[in-house]
Design an enzyme around this catalytic site. Structure first.
Site: not given
Length: 620
Positions: A265, A302
């Site tokens: 993330d 990401e």
């Protein structure tokens, strides 16, 4: 990096009633493990170099509850707990992963090029809201053409309702989902069906409630700041041990729970100026596990930076990650389909942006960005097409809208079919968001179940501030339980029209992607992209050897007529999203195109048409 001897962090059951405890607590002079139950007792851990404390304790079976007591006064759960059966504030539990029943001994994983990813949130994917509740749907996903499921974060978070990005025990699997055993059963069931499992992990911050890491040691630093407060300490004093904590966590998911890939993330909020960055060390450690286990394992980042260094090999100055999400593709398609012109998407809106996404991967690879008011990104030189994951929906792009609207409520079914073709027939790895395949219309809200009243108020206020720039109304209260309930999928929609036709289209698109060599081989150097003006039509020519396809994407609300750039051979229409088979209103695009003639092809509005070159068979 020097490592304390195995076993690793947390409580490791050794068998014969023995459990080994290891905790990093440089802030404490003494650490005791408090064993709870009818015969509560405390055992002093012996201090080790660099702030570790450890002991092997007899008479501690799986299921035993325990806490750590720092300097005789401060009682806390285990930072590396594998189980928090009573939530984030209560004692940790000893578990024995060797008791999990695995049947995937022959599973070796999937290469990146074969991934078709399906992102899901365990709590809202099924009525059960558990890992076991996902299993009955796996056969349907496999038959659709999905090859991997991606699970939103499952590290223990407060309460039972959360996206997962408020996790505070990175090693403990959310108890309300079924804990580590439930996750293991889901992973095993996936592998039985040839499905890989991607797990979303959060190494850029921890949630606020139940976050006790700061009581043990300098896990955080004030040198950098993130949207969630102080940054994790990946490059300052004592950062070796912080790195060890998260790298050991990644290896736990892969080695012990057989996860095939980790989605990292928001790596742009991992701050690290060291000569040997954390992300590179993480990649090296994960690759070691994969090699030892003879499995394909991937790290997928990401990032909001459009930085190819994430996926370049270290020899070329990169971190060696496997792949990264590409938000630019989403923004380009979304702006064309919905007309969104919020400040967030001011850099997108023309067919040329989508052409650049197809041709170059990133839309912004060094160009000036209006939104950022500077040049942004860098070219993907030396990066393969299979190293980019693209999508038209995901949890962020849906759930961070004020009402959690999915694409199905923002565009027509013609638009949904066009978006599906644009994504699945691209040269990149496609990701679908749960329910996308049948046009789910229920919202996917942002929801929480914090118990701290001050935190609840802060989250509400923060959400309102976040949305004030983009919407002229208040955001829903994340604590409202009805947001969670209303975010659950309604899979029965897939049995009704036009949803059933949309499912059939997704299945056909994924079949074509898999079976046609020009679509199955993910390359950018065997691709030509042209824009047919003045209409908003994109023509994508791909080839692999003699096999070739031309994809015409009409994003205009009006019909368009274009000349296809067809090289030699006979071209046959393989798919037309305006066909009544898929719920369309019909099309005049011809079934065949002769390359010897300049053929004008009429395209329906908001439709995709795929032509495939017929390969002449040699005479026997």
């Amino acid at each position: 990096m020097m490592r304390p001897a195995e076993p690793g962090l947390g409580a490791t059951y050794l068998g014969d009633g023995q459990t080994h405890f290891l905790v990093w607590a440089p802030f404490a002079t003494t650490v005791d493990v408090r064993l709870l139950g009818p015969t509560q007792r405390e055992v002093r851990l012996r201090p080790l170099p660099r702030g570790y404390h450890a002991a092997t304790v007899d008479d501690v079976q799986p299921g035993s509850r325990y806490t750590f007591v720092l300097d005789g006064t401060l009682e806390r759960p285990d930072p590396a707990s594998r189980s928090q059966p009573e939530g984030v504030h209560r004692p940790s539990e000893v578990i024995d992963p060797s008791e999990f029943s695995w049947t995937d001994q022959g599973w070796c994983g999937l290469p990146l090029r074969d991934l078709v990813v399906y992102e899901l949130h365990v709590g809202t994917f099924s009525d059960a809201g558990t890992f076991l509740g996902v299993i009955p749907y796996l056969d349907g996903l496999r038959d659709l053409g999905i090859t991997a499921i991606e699970i939103m974060p499952v590290a223990q978070f407060p309460g039972e309702r959360n996206w997962g990005y408020d996790g505070v025990y990175p090693f403990a699997v959310q108890n309300s989902y079924g804990g580590a055993e439930g996750l293991a059963r889901l992973v095993d069931a996936c592998h039985q069906r040839g499905l890989a499992v991607v797990l979303d992990v959060v190494y850029n911050h921890l949630g606020p409630e139940g976050n006790y890491l700061g009581d043990f040691g300098p896990y955080f630093t004030e040198r950098y700041h993130t949207p969630w407060g102080a940054a994790l300490n990946f490059d300052g004093p004592h950062s070796d041990e912080v790195r060890r904590y998260f790298i050991e966590n990644a290896c736990y998911w892969i080695d012990t729970l057989h996860i095939d890939a980790l989605r990292l993330d928001a790596v742009h909020t991992i701050f690290d100026r060291s000569a040997h960055p954390f992300l590179q060390e993480l990649s090296e450690s994960v690759n070691d596990v994969a090699e030892r286990r003879n499995r394909r394992v991937h790290l997928i980042a990401e990032s909001d930076l459009n930085d190819p260094r994430l996926v370049r090999p270290p020899l070329l100055g990169g971190y060696g990650l496997s792949a990264q999400w590409n938000d630019d593709f989403h923004h380009a398609v979304d702006a064309l389909l919905t007309g969104a012109r919020s400040p967030y998407r001011r850099d997108f809106g023309t067919i040329d942006h989508l052409a650049r996404a197809y041709r170059d991967g990133f839309v912004y690879s060094g160009q000036y960005s209006q939104r950022r008011q500077r040049r942004f990104g860098a070219p993907l030189t030396g990066v393969e097409a299979q190293q980019l994951v693209i999508f038209v929906q995901n949890h962020d792009q849906v759930g961070n809208r004020v009402d959690g609207e999915r694409l199905a409520t923002l565009t027509s079914f013609d638009g949904l079919r066009l978006a599906a073709a644009a994504t699945i027939l691209s040269p990149y790895v496609p990701l679908l968001f749960m329910g996308e395949e049948y046009g789910e219309t229920t919202p996917f809200h942002y929801f929480t179940s914090h118990t701290d009243p001050d935190l609840v108020a802060a989250v509400r206020e923060g959400r309102q501030r976040e949305f004030a720039e983009h919407w002229d109304r208040d955001a829903p209260d994340p604590q409202d339980p009805t947001l969670f309930i209303s975010s659950r999928l309604r899979p029965d929609l897939a049995d009704r029209e036009p949803h059933r036709q949309l499912v059939a289209l997704y299945r056909e698109l994924l079949t074509l992607r898999r079976e046609l060599p020009s679509l199955a081989h993910l390359r950018r150097d065997t691709l030509e992209v042209t824009v047919a003006r003045p209409a908003r039509v994109l023509l994508v020519h791909r080839w692999h050897g003699p096999d070739a396809t031309i994809l015409a994407l009409n994003f205009d609300d009006q019909p368009a007529t274009v000349l296809l750039p067809v090289p030699g051979g006979n071209w046959h229409k393989r798919l037309d999203t305006a066909d009544p088979t898929w719920g369309g209103s019909g099309s005049r695009a011809p079934d065949a195109v002769d390359a010897s003639q300049a053929t004008a092809v009429p395209l329906p509005p908001r439709a995709a048409v795929l032509y495939h070159r017929q390969i002449a068979k040699e005479a026997p």
